[in-house]
Design a protein around this motif. Structure first.
Motif, PDB file in Angstrom:
ATOM      1  N   LEU A  87     -14.767  50.169 -30.204  1.00  0.00           N
ATOM      2  CA  LEU A  87     -16.029  50.726 -29.562  1.00  0.00           C
ATOM      3  C   LEU A  87     -15.893  50.854 -27.791  1.00  0.00           C
ATOM      4  CD1 LEU A  87     -19.087  51.960 -29.787  1.00  0.00           C
ATOM      5  CD2 LEU A  87     -19.558  49.387 -29.196  1.00  0.00           C
ATOM      6  N   ILE A  88     -15.296  49.690 -27.382  1.00  0.00           N
ATOM      7  CA  ILE A  88     -15.066  49.436 -25.882  1.00  0.00           C
ATOM      8  C   ILE A  88     -14.179  50.487 -25.423  1.00  0.00           C
ATOM      9  CG2 ILE A  88     -14.309  48.042 -24.002  1.00  0.00           C
ATOM     10  CD1 ILE A  88     -17.036  47.042 -25.201  1.00  0.00           C
ATOM     11  N   ALA A  89     -13.189  50.794 -26.203  1.00  0.00           N
ATOM     12  CA  ALA A  89     -12.026  51.980 -25.785  1.00  0.00           C
ATOM     13  C   ALA A  89     -12.866  53.210 -25.663  1.00  0.00           C
ATOM     14  CB  ALA A  89     -11.020  51.953 -26.937  1.00  0.00           C
ATOM     15  N   GLU A  90     -13.853  53.577 -26.569  1.00  0.00           N
ATOM     16  CA  GLU A  90     -14.544  54.868 -26.330  1.00  0.00           C
ATOM     17  C   GLU A  90     -15.266  54.889 -25.075  1.00  0.00           C
ATOM     18  OE1 GLU A  90     -13.794  57.084 -28.498  1.00  0.00           O
ATOM     19  OE2 GLU A  90     -12.214  55.756 -29.473  1.00  0.00           O
ATOM     20  N   LEU A  91     -15.841  53.826 -24.703  1.00  0.00           N
ATOM     21  CA  LEU A  91     -16.806  53.808 -23.572  1.00  0.00           C
ATOM     22  C   LEU A  91     -15.914  54.245 -22.028  1.00  0.00           C
ATOM     23  CD1 LEU A  91     -18.957  50.554 -23.939  1.00  0.00           C
ATOM     24  CD2 LEU A  91     -19.211  52.660 -24.741  1.00  0.00           C
ATOM     25  N   ASP A  92     -14.841  53.868 -22.107  1.00  0.00           N
ATOM     26  CA  ASP A  92     -13.882  54.075 -21.077  1.00  0.00           C
ATOM     27  C   ASP A  92     -13.661  55.760 -20.906  1.00  0.00           C
ATOM     28  OD1 ASP A  92     -13.241  51.738 -19.680  1.00  0.00           O
ATOM     29  OD2 ASP A  92     -11.683  51.249 -21.291  1.00  0.00           O
ATOM     30  N   LYS A  93     -13.990  56.290 -22.083  1.00  0.00           N
ATOM     31  CA  LYS A  93     -13.673  57.768 -21.973  1.00  0.00           C
ATOM     32  C   LYS A  93     -14.962  58.561 -21.631  1.00  0.00           C
ATOM     33  CE  LYS A  93     -10.905  58.000 -26.388  1.00  0.00           C
ATOM     34  NZ  LYS A  93     -11.002  58.486 -27.521  1.00  0.00           N
ATOM     35  N   VAL A  94     -16.151  57.756 -21.670  1.00  0.00           N
ATOM     36  CA  VAL A  94     -17.416  58.619 -21.253  1.00  0.00           C
ATOM     37  C   VAL A  94     -17.725  58.074 -19.888  1.00  0.00           C
ATOM     38  CG1 VAL A  94     -18.229  59.322 -23.507  1.00  0.00           C
ATOM     39  CG2 VAL A  94     -19.015  57.132 -22.479  1.00  0.00           C
ATOM     40  N   ALA A  95     -17.170  57.102 -19.328  1.00  0.00           N
ATOM     41  CA  ALA A  95     -17.524  56.544 -18.058  1.00  0.00           C
ATOM     42  C   ALA A  95     -16.822  57.433 -17.021  1.00  0.00           C
ATOM     43  CB  ALA A  95     -17.088  55.160 -17.716  1.00  0.00           C
ATOM     44  N   LEU A  96     -17.552  57.708 -15.889  1.00  0.00           N
ATOM     45  CA  LEU A  96     -16.951  58.644 -14.719  1.00  0.00           C
ATOM     46  C   LEU A  96     -15.607  57.876 -14.132  1.00  0.00           C
ATOM     47  CD1 LEU A  96     -20.130  59.476 -12.835  1.00  0.00           C
ATOM     48  CD2 LEU A  96     -18.634  61.196 -14.099  1.00  0.00           C
ATOM     49  N   PRO A  97     -14.733  58.760 -13.751  1.00  0.00           N
ATOM     50  CA  PRO A  97     -13.558  58.058 -13.124  1.00  0.00           C
ATOM     51  C   PRO A  97     -13.765  57.229 -12.073  1.00  0.00           C
ATOM     52  CG  PRO A  97     -13.299  60.349 -13.573  1.00  0.00           C
ATOM     53  CD  PRO A  97     -14.593  60.279 -13.755  1.00  0.00           C
ATOM     54  N   TYR A  98     -13.127  56.034 -12.016  1.00  0.00           N
ATOM     55  CA  TYR A  98     -13.377  55.055 -10.858  1.00  0.00           C
ATOM     56  C   TYR A  98     -14.634  54.664 -10.760  1.00  0.00           C
ATOM     57  CZ  TYR A  98      -8.602  57.069  -9.999  1.00  0.00           C
ATOM     58  OH  TYR A  98      -7.389  57.718 -10.387  1.00  0.00           O
ATOM     59  N   HIS A  99     -15.543  54.569 -11.635  1.00  0.00           N
ATOM     60  CA  HIS A  99     -16.726  54.289 -11.605  1.00  0.00           C
ATOM     61  C   HIS A  99     -17.206  52.858 -10.838  1.00  0.00           C
ATOM     62  CE1 HIS A  99     -16.156  52.106 -15.081  1.00  0.00           C
ATOM     63  NE2 HIS A  99     -17.208  51.808 -15.137  1.00  0.00           N
ATOM     64  N   LEU A 100     -16.319  51.965 -10.941  1.00  0.00           N
ATOM     65  CA  LEU A 100     -16.356  50.618 -10.387  1.00  0.00           C
ATOM     66  C   LEU A 100     -15.670  50.383  -8.982  1.00  0.00           C
ATOM     67  CD1 LEU A 100     -16.535  47.866 -12.964  1.00  0.00           C
ATOM     68  CD2 LEU A 100     -18.488  49.007 -11.741  1.00  0.00           C
ATOM     69  N   ASP A 101     -16.474  50.672  -8.011  1.00  0.00           N
ATOM     70  CA  ASP A 101     -15.724  50.481  -6.634  1.00  0.00           C
ATOM     71  C   ASP A 101     -15.128  49.136  -6.261  1.00  0.00           C
ATOM     72  OD1 ASP A 101     -17.539  48.415  -4.769  1.00  0.00           O
ATOM     73  OD2 ASP A 101     -19.011  49.745  -5.787  1.00  0.00           O
ATOM     74  N   ALA A 102     -14.259  49.078  -5.432  1.00  0.00           N
ATOM     75  CA  ALA A 102     -13.357  48.063  -5.174  1.00  0.00           C
ATOM     76  C   ALA A 102     -14.024  46.659  -4.702  1.00  0.00           C
ATOM     77  CB  ALA A 102     -12.345  48.198  -3.961  1.00  0.00           C
ATOM     78  N   ALA A 103     -14.878  46.864  -4.124  1.00  0.00           N
ATOM     79  CA  ALA A 103     -15.861  45.836  -3.535  1.00  0.00           C
ATOM     80  C   ALA A 103     -16.829  45.018  -4.565  1.00  0.00           C
ATOM     81  CB  ALA A 103     -16.781  46.138  -2.464  1.00  0.00           C
ATOM     82  N   LYS A 104     -17.127  45.931  -5.599  1.00  0.00           N
ATOM     83  CA  LYS A 104     -17.930  45.242  -6.681  1.00  0.00           C
ATOM     84  C   LYS A 104     -16.896  44.550  -7.753  1.00  0.00           C
ATOM     85  CE  LYS A 104     -20.504  48.319  -7.950  1.00  0.00           C
ATOM     86  NZ  LYS A 104     -21.842  48.552  -8.055  1.00  0.00           N
ATOM     87  N   GLN A 105     -15.718  45.025  -7.844  1.00  0.00           N
ATOM     88  CA  GLN A 105     -14.716  44.513  -8.763  1.00  0.00           C
ATOM     89  C   GLN A 105     -14.478  42.962  -8.304  1.00  0.00           C
ATOM     90  OE1 GLN A 105     -11.316  46.753 -10.185  1.00  0.00           O
ATOM     91  NE2 GLN A 105     -12.441  48.661  -9.776  1.00  0.00           N
ATOM     92  N   ILE A 106     -14.147  42.863  -6.902  1.00  0.00           N
ATOM     93  CA  ILE A 106     -13.993  41.644  -6.122  1.00  0.00           C
ATOM     94  C   ILE A 106     -15.081  40.599  -6.364  1.00  0.00           C
ATOM     95  CG2 ILE A 106     -13.432  40.629  -3.729  1.00  0.00           C
ATOM     96  CD1 ILE A 106     -11.897  43.347  -3.057  1.00  0.00           C
ATOM     97  N   ALA A 107     -16.534  41.276  -6.187  1.00  0.00           N
ATOM     98  CA  ALA A 107     -17.572  40.489  -5.921  1.00  0.00           C
ATOM     99  C   ALA A 107     -17.528  39.625  -7.527  1.00  0.00           C
ATOM    100  CB  ALA A 107     -18.573  41.250  -5.723  1.00  0.00           C
ATOM    101  N   GLY A 108     -17.617  40.538  -8.586  1.00  0.00           N
ATOM    102  CA  GLY A 108     -17.845  39.884  -9.912  1.00  0.00           C
ATOM    103  C   GLY A 108     -16.958  38.934 -10.217  1.00  0.00           C
ATOM    104  N   ARG A 109     -15.502  39.376  -9.917  1.00  0.00           N
ATOM    105  CA  ARG A 109     -14.348  38.529 -10.131  1.00  0.00           C
ATOM    106  C   ARG A 109     -14.640  37.131  -9.568  1.00  0.00           C
ATOM    107  NH1 ARG A 109      -9.750  37.832  -7.495  1.00  0.00           N
ATOM    108  NH2 ARG A 109     -10.176  40.088  -6.455  1.00  0.00           N
ATOM    109  N   LEU A 110     -14.750  37.046  -8.270  1.00  0.00           N
ATOM    110  CA  LEU A 110     -15.075  35.886  -7.565  1.00  0.00           C
ATOM    111  C   LEU A 110     -16.369  35.044  -7.915  1.00  0.00           C
ATOM    112  CD1 LEU A 110     -14.169  37.294  -3.859  1.00  0.00           C
ATOM    113  CD2 LEU A 110     -12.878  35.549  -5.270  1.00  0.00           C
ATOM    114  N   ALA A 111     -17.362  35.910  -8.408  1.00  0.00           N
ATOM    115  CA  ALA A 111     -18.389  35.119  -8.964  1.00  0.00           C
ATOM    116  C   ALA A 111     -18.364  34.063 -10.066  1.00  0.00           C
ATOM    117  CB  ALA A 111     -19.787  36.172  -9.365  1.00  0.00           C
TER     118      ALA A 111
END
Ligand SMILES: *Cc1c(COP(=O)(O)O)cnc(C)c1O
Length: 270
Positions: free
Chosen positions: A148-172
């Protein structure tokens, strides 16, 4: 007008952002993330290649989230708040999928995460907005079967998660002890508030979250809400919501904010 008729008939999401002294209406965490997180985030931000698109699959973030739940990366999809996660699920799913919204999961003593496997049409959504003290970052995710997760990637907009957010979450996710301590503090304050409210002329509903729902018995809910606002204390007016006639909802704040709320509500309903 070239706007959908069915849209004009809808009201939109309202949670007033009024300027008050004590703000206990949107279930945010009462305190910010740790300074060490802020410093690590700033350091990594300064190294972002801003002329490049971010990692489209958010691989490092997904892997960190997966590790924190002892699942695989291909069982994790992240988006801009769990609201966008839910929107993405609606774009992808047919009837028959069970979605458990665990926005307050860490405050409860039970989670549907233990029931996730490859053969069950069940997913669990979580957010960084509440327990992680990161409402400003708009980051949420879903754990579910990899097909199911694999299908979600298809409907999400390209590059929907910006770089800052990816860093923020990973560090948290490197500050889990801090998060656990904050949750424990909020749960103990929640129990203190509930116990005090229980001595007043109110119906108090049990809570496994960072808020308490209650219904005044001797005054209309809306009036109690207004009298709190007159004292510069903002809580959520749920009195017009289906099946919640006269109900109000207060977010657990800092001990000082909770004291102010309790003193005011005691004066108002006694
Ligand atoms: C706060 C909350 C969320 C979180 O939404 P985000 O978009 O992640 O901020 C989700 N579901 C419920 C029921 C909530 O109260």
């Amino acid at each position: 007008m070239t706007v959908r008729d069915d849209l004009r008939a809808l009201e939109g999401y309202h949670s007033p952002q009024v300027d008050v002294r004590v703000r206990l209406n949107t279930n945010e965490a009462p305190t910010p993330p740790p300074t060490a997180w802020r410093d690590a985030f700033a350091a990594e931000l300064s190294r972002v290649e801003w002329h490049r698109y971010p990692d489209r699959s958010a691989a490092a973030l997904r892997s960190a989230i997966a590790d924190s739940h002892h699942v695989r990366s291909d069982q994790v999809f992240a988006a801009n708040g769990s609201n966008e996660v839910l929107q993405t699920l609606l774009l992808a799913a047919q009837p028959g999928l069970l979605v458990v919204d665990e926005a307050y999961g860490q405050f409860a003593d039970w989670s549907a995460l233990t029931m996730i496997d490859e053969s069950t049409p069940l997913v669990v959504t979580r957010t960084f907005s509440k327990t992680w003290s990161m409402a400003a970052s708009r980051l949420g995710y879903v754990i579910g079967p990899s097909w199911l997760i694999a299908e979600l990637d298809k409907v999400a907009l390209p590059y929907h998660l910006d770089a800052a957010k990816q860093i923020a979450g990973r560090l948290a996710l490197q500050f889990t002890d801090d998060m656990d301590a904050r949750v424990a503090q909020i749960v103990s304050e929640r129990e203190r508030i509930a116990a005090t409210l229980g001595t007043l002329d109110l119906e108090v509903f049990p809570s496994g979250a960072n808020f308490i729902l209650f219904r005044p018995r001797n005054k209309p809910g809306r009036q109690v809400w207004q009298e709190l606002l007159d004292r510069s204390i903002l809580i959520r007016d749920c009195s017009g919501w289906p099946r919640l006639t006269d109900c109000l909802r207060v977010t657990v704040g800092t001990p000082e904010e909770n004291d102010e709320f309790l003193q005011a509500i005691r004066e108002i309903v006694q």
